[in-house]
Design a protein around this motif. Sequence first.
Motif, PDB file in Angstrom:
ATOM      1  N   ALA A 300       0.897  -1.281  -0.144  1.00 52.15           N
ATOM      2  CA  ALA A 300      -0.153  -0.178   0.020  1.00 52.15           C
ATOM      3  C   ALA A 300       0.765   1.164   0.121  1.00 52.15           C
ATOM      4  O   ALA A 300       1.931   1.153   0.368  1.00 52.15           O
ATOM      5  N   CYS A 301       0.585   2.335  -0.590  1.00 46.73           N
ATOM      6  CA  CYS A 301       1.006   3.562  -0.608  1.00 46.73           C
ATOM      7  C   CYS A 301       0.695   4.652   0.393  1.00 46.73           C
ATOM      8  O   CYS A 301      -0.610   4.909   0.454  1.00 46.73           O
ATOM      9  N   ARG A 302       1.682   5.324   0.817  1.00 46.41           N
ATOM     10  CA  ARG A 302       1.272   6.288   1.792  1.00 46.41           C
ATOM     11  C   ARG A 302       1.241   7.766   1.430  1.00 46.41           C
ATOM     12  O   ARG A 302       0.979   8.702   1.883  1.00 46.41           O
ATOM     13  N   ILE A 303       1.475   7.978   0.078  1.00 50.16           N
ATOM     14  CA  ILE A 303       1.822   9.170  -0.611  1.00 50.16           C
ATOM     15  C   ILE A 303       0.713   9.358  -1.741  1.00 50.16           C
ATOM     16  O   ILE A 303       1.258  10.341  -2.632  1.00 50.16           O
ATOM     17  N   GLY A 304      -0.141   8.753  -2.246  1.00 44.49           N
ATOM     18  CA  GLY A 304      -0.838   8.817  -3.084  1.00 44.49           C
ATOM     19  C   GLY A 304      -1.176   8.112  -4.464  1.00 44.49           C
ATOM     20  O   GLY A 304      -1.790   8.127  -5.223  1.00 44.49           O
ATOM     21  N   TYR A 305      -0.142   6.943  -4.409  1.00 44.95           N
ATOM     22  CA  TYR A 305      -0.208   5.857  -5.748  1.00 44.95           C
ATOM     23  C   TYR A 305       0.051   6.724  -7.033  1.00 44.95           C
ATOM     24  O   TYR A 305      -0.804   6.357  -8.058  1.00 44.95           O
ATOM     25  N   GLY A 306       0.914   7.646  -7.133  1.00 43.57           N
ATOM     26  CA  GLY A 306       1.257   8.246  -8.238  1.00 43.57           C
ATOM     27  C   GLY A 306       1.714   7.371  -9.423  1.00 43.57           C
ATOM     28  O   GLY A 306       1.528   7.845 -10.422  1.00 43.57           O
ATOM     29  N   CYS A 307       2.220   6.391  -9.151  1.00 45.97           N
ATOM     30  CA  CYS A 307       2.709   5.579 -10.072  1.00 45.97           C
ATOM     31  C   CYS A 307       1.592   4.754 -10.909  1.00 45.97           C
ATOM     32  O   CYS A 307       1.879   4.356 -12.073  1.00 45.97           O
ATOM     33  N   LEU A 308       0.397   4.733 -10.317  1.00 47.59           N
ATOM     34  CA  LEU A 308      -0.656   4.019 -10.759  1.00 47.59           C
ATOM     35  C   LEU A 308      -1.779   5.148 -11.493  1.00 47.59           C
ATOM     36  O   LEU A 308      -2.071   4.959 -12.764  1.00 47.59           O
ATOM     37  N   LEU A 309      -1.705   6.191 -10.653  1.00 49.60           N
ATOM     38  CA  LEU A 309      -2.891   7.290 -11.138  1.00 49.60           C
ATOM     39  C   LEU A 309      -2.223   8.139 -12.358  1.00 49.60           C
ATOM     40  O   LEU A 309      -2.857   8.410 -12.994  1.00 49.60           O
ATOM     41  N   GLY A 310      -0.888   7.861 -12.548  1.00 53.23           N
ATOM     42  CA  GLY A 310      -0.040   8.782 -13.777  1.00 53.23           C
ATOM     43  C   GLY A 310      -0.345   7.884 -14.958  1.00 53.23           C
ATOM     44  O   GLY A 310       0.220   8.103 -16.281  1.00 53.23           O
ATOM     45  N   ILE A 311      -0.864   6.559 -14.953  1.00 55.52           N
ATOM     46  CA  ILE A 311      -1.007   5.805 -16.233  1.00 55.52           C
ATOM     47  C   ILE A 311      -2.492   6.110 -16.659  1.00 55.52           C
ATOM     48  O   ILE A 311      -3.389   5.680 -16.015  1.00 55.52           O
ATOM     49  N   ALA A 312      -2.535   6.685 -18.102  1.00 55.45           N
ATOM     50  CA  ALA A 312      -3.796   7.044 -18.529  1.00 55.45           C
ATOM     51  C   ALA A 312      -4.474   5.862 -19.628  1.00 55.45           C
ATOM     52  O   ALA A 312      -3.673   5.091 -19.687  1.00 55.45           O
ATOM     53  N   VAL A 313      -5.879   5.790 -19.372  1.00 53.96           N
ATOM     54  CA  VAL A 313      -6.601   4.647 -20.036  1.00 53.96           C
ATOM     55  C   VAL A 313      -6.137   4.867 -21.516  1.00 53.96           C
ATOM     56  O   VAL A 313      -5.963   3.836 -22.281  1.00 53.96           O
ATOM     57  N   GLU A 314      -5.888   5.938 -22.123  1.00 53.68           N
ATOM     58  CA  GLU A 314      -5.492   6.198 -23.698  1.00 53.68           C
ATOM     59  C   GLU A 314      -4.220   5.207 -23.904  1.00 53.68           C
ATOM     60  O   GLU A 314      -3.876   4.734 -24.839  1.00 53.68           O
ATOM     61  N   ARG A 315      -3.304   5.442 -22.804  1.00 55.87           N
ATOM     62  CA  ARG A 315      -1.964   4.812 -23.067  1.00 55.87           C
ATOM     63  C   ARG A 315      -2.060   3.190 -22.942  1.00 55.87           C
ATOM     64  O   ARG A 315      -1.437   2.764 -23.727  1.00 55.87           O
ATOM     65  N   VAL A 316      -2.828   2.836 -22.147  1.00 59.26           N
ATOM     66  CA  VAL A 316      -3.056   1.199 -21.984  1.00 59.26           C
ATOM     67  C   VAL A 316      -3.842   0.886 -23.273  1.00 59.26           C
ATOM     68  O   VAL A 316      -3.591  -0.113 -24.009  1.00 59.26           O
ATOM     69  N   LEU A 317      -4.901   1.456 -23.744  1.00 59.52           N
ATOM     70  CA  LEU A 317      -5.497   1.299 -24.725  1.00 59.52           C
ATOM     71  C   LEU A 317      -4.798   1.208 -26.289  1.00 59.52           C
ATOM     72  O   LEU A 317      -4.857   0.416 -26.951  1.00 59.52           O
ATOM     73  N   ALA A 318      -3.777   2.227 -26.196  1.00 56.98           N
ATOM     74  CA  ALA A 318      -2.996   2.170 -27.230  1.00 56.98           C
ATOM     75  C   ALA A 318      -1.912   1.037 -27.433  1.00 56.98           C
ATOM     76  O   ALA A 318      -1.764   0.468 -28.564  1.00 56.98           O
ATOM     77  N   ASP A 319      -1.487   0.480 -26.165  1.00 57.01           N
ATOM     78  CA  ASP A 319      -0.704  -0.667 -26.324  1.00 57.01           C
ATOM     79  C   ASP A 319      -1.614  -2.085 -26.627  1.00 57.01           C
ATOM     80  O   ASP A 319      -1.070  -2.739 -26.944  1.00 57.01           O
ATOM     81  N   VAL A 320      -2.862  -1.943 -26.169  1.00 62.99           N
ATOM     82  CA  VAL A 320      -3.751  -3.223 -26.644  1.00 62.99           C
ATOM     83  C   VAL A 320      -3.863  -3.130 -28.009  1.00 62.99           C
ATOM     84  O   VAL A 320      -3.745  -4.396 -28.886  1.00 62.99           O
ATOM     85  N   GLU A 321      -3.979  -2.031 -28.701  1.00 60.36           N
ATOM     86  CA  GLU A 321      -4.155  -1.550 -30.307  1.00 60.36           C
ATOM     87  C   GLU A 321      -2.991  -2.057 -30.968  1.00 60.36           C
ATOM     88  O   GLU A 321      -2.917  -2.669 -31.906  1.00 60.36           O
ATOM     89  N   THR A 322      -1.822  -1.851 -30.247  1.00 57.58           N
ATOM     90  CA  THR A 322      -0.526  -2.166 -30.945  1.00 57.58           C
ATOM     91  C   THR A 322      -0.466  -3.758 -31.140  1.00 57.58           C
ATOM     92  O   THR A 322       0.207  -4.338 -32.274  1.00 57.58           O
ATOM     93  N   ILE A 323      -0.794  -4.561 -29.835  1.00 54.88           N
ATOM     94  CA  ILE A 323      -0.599  -5.881 -29.945  1.00 54.88           C
ATOM     95  C   ILE A 323      -1.678  -6.475 -30.995  1.00 54.88           C
ATOM     96  O   ILE A 323      -1.347  -7.485 -31.556  1.00 54.88           O
ATOM     97  N   LEU A 324      -2.804  -5.934 -30.826  1.00 53.60           N
ATOM     98  CA  LEU A 324      -3.813  -6.473 -31.757  1.00 53.60           C
ATOM     99  C   LEU A 324      -3.788  -6.288 -33.381  1.00 53.60           C
ATOM    100  O   LEU A 324      -3.809  -7.237 -34.219  1.00 53.60           O
ATOM    101  N   ASN A 325      -3.080  -5.023 -33.624  1.00 51.09           N
ATOM    102  CA  ASN A 325      -2.715  -4.747 -34.805  1.00 51.09           C
ATOM    103  C   ASN A 325      -1.585  -5.590 -35.372  1.00 51.09           C
ATOM    104  O   ASN A 325      -1.356  -6.184 -36.673  1.00 51.09           O
ATOM    105  N   ARG A 326      -0.514  -6.177 -34.672  1.00 53.77           N
ATOM    106  CA  ARG A 326       0.400  -6.804 -34.931  1.00 53.77           C
ATOM    107  C   ARG A 326      -0.073  -8.151 -35.286  1.00 53.77           C
ATOM    108  O   ARG A 326       0.543  -8.706 -36.068  1.00 53.77           O
ATOM    109  N   GLY A 327      -0.961  -8.666 -34.471  1.00 54.26           N
ATOM    110  CA  GLY A 327      -1.669 -10.052 -34.466  1.00 54.26           C
ATOM    111  C   GLY A 327      -2.423 -10.076 -36.029  1.00 54.26           C
ATOM    112  O   GLY A 327      -2.381 -11.083 -36.715  1.00 54.26           O
ATOM    113  N   SER A 328      -3.024  -8.938 -36.288  1.00 48.16           N
ATOM    114  CA  SER A 328      -3.880  -9.000 -37.704  1.00 48.16           C
ATOM    115  C   SER A 328      -2.863  -8.950 -38.673  1.00 48.16           C
ATOM    116  O   SER A 328      -2.981  -9.502 -39.912  1.00 48.16           O
ATOM    117  N   ALA A 329      -1.676  -8.311 -38.582  1.00 45.99           N
ATOM    118  CA  ALA A 329      -0.780  -8.363 -39.667  1.00 45.99           C
ATOM    119  C   ALA A 329       0.022  -9.549 -39.799  1.00 45.99           C
ATOM    120  O   ALA A 329       0.312  -9.832 -41.097  1.00 45.99           O
TER     121      ALA A 329
END
Length: 329
Positions: A300-329
């Motif tokens: 658990a974090c005592r100072i606000g979980y910045g390491c997780l809150l700093g990760i945006a949904v769009e960033r994760v979505l882009a990585d999912v699309e990278t993998i899926l596009n690689r698979g379709s190629a």
Amino acid sequence: MSEGRVAFRAPGWLGDAVMATVIPMALRRVYAEKDVTVLCTQGLGDLFRGLPVPCAVREFERGTEVDAYREGAFDRVLLGPDSFGSAWRAFRGGVARRGGFATARRGLLLTDRLASARWRRDRHQVENYRELGDLWGETHPTDEPRIVPRGEWVEAAAGLWPKTGPPRVALQPGASYGPAKRWPVERYAALVNALLDRGLDVALVGGPADHAISEEVLSGVSGTVTNLTGKTTVGTLAAILHSADTLVTNDTGPMHLCAAVGTPVVAIFGSTSPLWTGPRGEGHRIVQERLSCAPCFRRACRIGYGCLLGIAVERVLADVETILNRGSA
């Protein structure tokens, strides 16, 4: 060296057990199939039944580990867990030779020991397990965690999550280690909505302890999601992950299992380090917010979980699309 019966006491956490599968592979190069037994906690047996090399598998219930050693009449045991208790129970079980890292002040309980300093966090955990495997076995530089789904697992997985045509994305929003490993639930929900908007087939996975988190994710989702949380054995989960195109996950056991069956993962890291416990193999995407305080390895974090809150949904979505596009190629 190859005479007698050897047991490998597997770690109790799924992720560690997956990474430690390199040890039975090493032992089998020295010992015959009938002379190698994997001892594991109840529920993890399927993992070792899916190894590419055969060995005996024996599961034990909590509190019966000492009895398992006595009944197995093993000549030696290689200890995957680095705890004092695991060495003490092997000693009480009457195993003559006990091998492991001399961590947790247990050196005197080990007859064959590796210095505690060799149990390192500046290299991958698989490398620690390879070194342990070399104590009585024979590792190979190409050894990696690998699980081959069995036919009955594949059949069960098909019944739980039938293929409907679109690319399949599994998500593991839980992490039993603690909240410092868990990307926020509302962001998982937003990611699921984005995946559904793209016409993808989405499933949630996890163990019984992840029920509440999965339900919280689903409460923020508009659309149909297959919820497999708590409905799978380790073997069935391996087959489900093998059938998926990718898994979005925190640093968890299913992350390692997914990599071991050959499916690329999008792995979100908070308080822990991908250098030590990242997914093995090619094609994975690591998502991590690099802060001066990370990795701290705290639950658990005592100072606000910045390491997780700093990760945006769009960033994760882009990585999912990278993998899926690689698979379709």
